[in-house]
Write an enzyme that holds these catalytic residues in place. Sequence first.
Site, PDB file in Angstrom:
ATOM      1  N   LYS A 197      82.372  51.404  41.694  1.00 53.92           N
ATOM      2  CA  LYS A 197      82.739  51.408  40.263  1.00 53.92           C
ATOM      3  C   LYS A 197      82.168  52.816  39.640  1.00 53.92           C
ATOM      4  O   LYS A 197      81.230  52.753  39.380  1.00 53.92           O
ATOM      5  CB  LYS A 197      82.500  50.637  39.174  1.00 53.92           C
ATOM      6  CG  LYS A 197      82.809  50.360  37.491  1.00 53.92           C
ATOM      7  CD  LYS A 197      82.868  51.165  37.010  1.00 53.92           C
ATOM      8  CE  LYS A 197      82.637  51.033  35.299  1.00 53.92           C
ATOM      9  NZ  LYS A 197      81.412  52.571  34.294  1.00 53.92           N
ATOM     10  N   GLU A 271      68.173  49.702  42.658  1.00 49.91           N
ATOM     11  CA  GLU A 271      67.760  51.177  42.503  1.00 49.91           C
ATOM     12  C   GLU A 271      67.653  51.818  41.414  1.00 49.91           C
ATOM     13  O   GLU A 271      68.328  51.799  40.641  1.00 49.91           O
ATOM     14  CB  GLU A 271      67.995  52.033  43.580  1.00 49.91           C
ATOM     15  CG  GLU A 271      67.040  52.748  44.620  1.00 49.91           C
ATOM     16  CD  GLU A 271      66.739  54.557  42.559  1.00 49.91           C
ATOM     17  OE1 GLU A 271      66.131  54.450  42.298  1.00 49.91           O
ATOM     18  OE2 GLU A 271      67.858  55.126  43.535  1.00 49.91           O
ATOM     19  N   GLU A 404      60.138  56.002  30.972  1.00 48.04           N
ATOM     20  CA  GLU A 404      60.708  57.231  32.095  1.00 48.04           C
ATOM     21  C   GLU A 404      61.941  57.699  30.918  1.00 48.04           C
ATOM     22  O   GLU A 404      62.458  56.885  29.577  1.00 48.04           O
ATOM     23  CB  GLU A 404      62.148  56.451  32.770  1.00 48.04           C
ATOM     24  CG  GLU A 404      62.173  57.824  33.482  1.00 48.04           C
ATOM     25  CD  GLU A 404      63.748  56.318  34.544  1.00 48.04           C
ATOM     26  OE1 GLU A 404      63.344  57.011  36.163  1.00 48.04           O
ATOM     27  OE2 GLU A 404      64.469  55.769  34.208  1.00 48.04           O
TER      28      GLU A 404
END
Length: 507
Positions: A197, A271, A404
Site C-alpha cells: 500500500k 521505521e 521532527e
Amino acid sequence: MRTRLVDQPSPLAGGAPELPYTHTDDLFIDGGWKRSDGSGRTAVTNPATGEVWGSVPQATAADLDRAVSAAHRAFVGTGWRDVTPSTRAAILLRFADEIEKRSKPLSHTNTFENGSPVAETSRAAANAASIFRYYAGLANHLAATDIRPFPDGSAETVVFREPIGVCALIAPWNFPINLVVAKLAPALMAGCTVVIKPASATPLSIRFIADAAAAAGLPSGVLNVITGPSAIGDALVRHPLVSKVAFTGSTPVGRSIAATCGELLRPVTLELGGKSSALLLPDVDLDALSRVLIRTCMRNTGQTCYISTRMLVPAERYAEAVDMVTATIAAAPQGDPLDPATVFGPSATSAQRDTVVSYIRSGIAEGARPTTGGDVPPPFDRGFWVTPTVFADVTPDMRIAREEIFGPVLSILRYSSIDEAVTIANDTSFGLGGTIFSTDDDAALALAGRLDTGSVGINFFASNHAAPFAGRHDSGLGTEFGPEGLAAYLQTKSVHRRIATAPASRG
C-alpha cells in the site's frame, strides 16, 4: 540561494518526459492489472507547480480482500513458500535487472509525485536493484541446516526457518521506491507474499515495481499493489489473512499500527521518525564537512528520517561553523526538480509545506536566529516551496531542536564539553541516526558508543544493505537490512529427535 523554476506543463499535454502512467483505473492483483470495483479517486499533484497531473483508484474493501486473498493463495500449499531459496534468488536477480530497465521513467514519475530532484530519484532504481541483489545473495543462509544438540547428548533439534506468511507493506512518500523495496526484497527472499500500500501522494511510481515483478516471472499473487487513503491501510493491517506488517512513516501513525498489531498479536516492523544530531568535535575539518553537509543534514530537501537536523558545535568553533553551514546551504540551488543541478526541491505536499513554515515561525518566536532563509516568502508563486533555513543560537528546549520537522531546516547548538554534547544528543525521544565529525577516527568511534541511537556515521552517513538499520525509542521497532532484516520475515520451528545409537556388538 540560487533559485530557478523551469516551466513544467502538464504531462497530459506532452510536456513532461517519460511518464507512461498518469490517470489509471486498475490495481495490481494476482499477477496483473485489475480494474478497481470502486469509483473513488485520489489525485496526484506535482509539488513544484501545484498542478494535478495524475490519479489512481481508491481501493474498496472488496479490492483489498481480493489482493490479500491472492497473496494467501500464492503462499499456501505448494506456493511461494515452498520454492527453493536458490530459485527465489534467481527471480530476485531478474527482478533487479527489470527495475533498472525502468530507471528513467521511474525517476521522472517519482519526481512529479513528491518533488524530489532527479539528482535524488535517478538513483532509486539502481539502489532498489542492489537491495534485491543483496538479499538474493543470502540464499545459502536460508538453505543451511541448523542442528543443535541437547546438552546431555541424548537428542538433537533441527531448527527450521519458515516464511511468516502474507505481509502488509506500507510505504511512505519521501522515498516511495527504496523504502518499500527494503521490505519487499527480504520478504520475497524469505518466501513470504505481499500486499503493498503506497502513500497517497506517491501511488504511481510503485507501478514500475509491479511491472518489473511480472517481467521477472514472479508467480501470480506473490506481489499485489492497492492504492487508496489511510483507511485502506488500516483495513490492510487488520485483515485476518495478514501475518505481518511493515511500515515506514510518522511516529504517530506507527503508534496506531503498533497498537493494532499488539491487539492482534501480529508481528510488526516500524521505521519511524528521527531527530538525529551531527556532533562536531573540536578538531573537525569544516571544509570536509561542507562537502557532505547537505546529504548528512538536509538530504531530499530535509525529508529524510535519519538525517542530522541538529548540529552540535563546540563553543570555540561555533562562529566559523555557522558561517560555513550558512554559506553552503545558501549556495545550493533550489528550483526545477527536473534539472540535474537542483539540490532543493519543494515540500512533497501542501500540508507538509505548512508544517515546515510553522516550525520556522516557532523557531523565530523562541529566539533562534535564521542565518539564511527564515520566515520569508517562498521563492516561487506556485507549488509547495519553503526556503532552506539555518538557525543559529538554538537551545535544546526549543521546538525546532526537539521535534521532527521533515523539511529543509537545520538547527545549530553550542556545547562546552563532550559530556554536555552527548547529553544534548541523547536528550530526545527519538533514536534513529547520528553523525560524528572528527579528524580522529578512533576518538569518534569510541564516542559513537555513547550515543543512544541505532546508527552512527563517522564523517559521513549512509545506509548499508548488509548492516542492520533500526530505530530506538520513538524511532521504531524491529530491524531492516542485513540478515537481521531477512529474519524479520521468518519464524522458527524446532523439531526434536533422538540420536540413533549403533547396536552393541555380539562378537
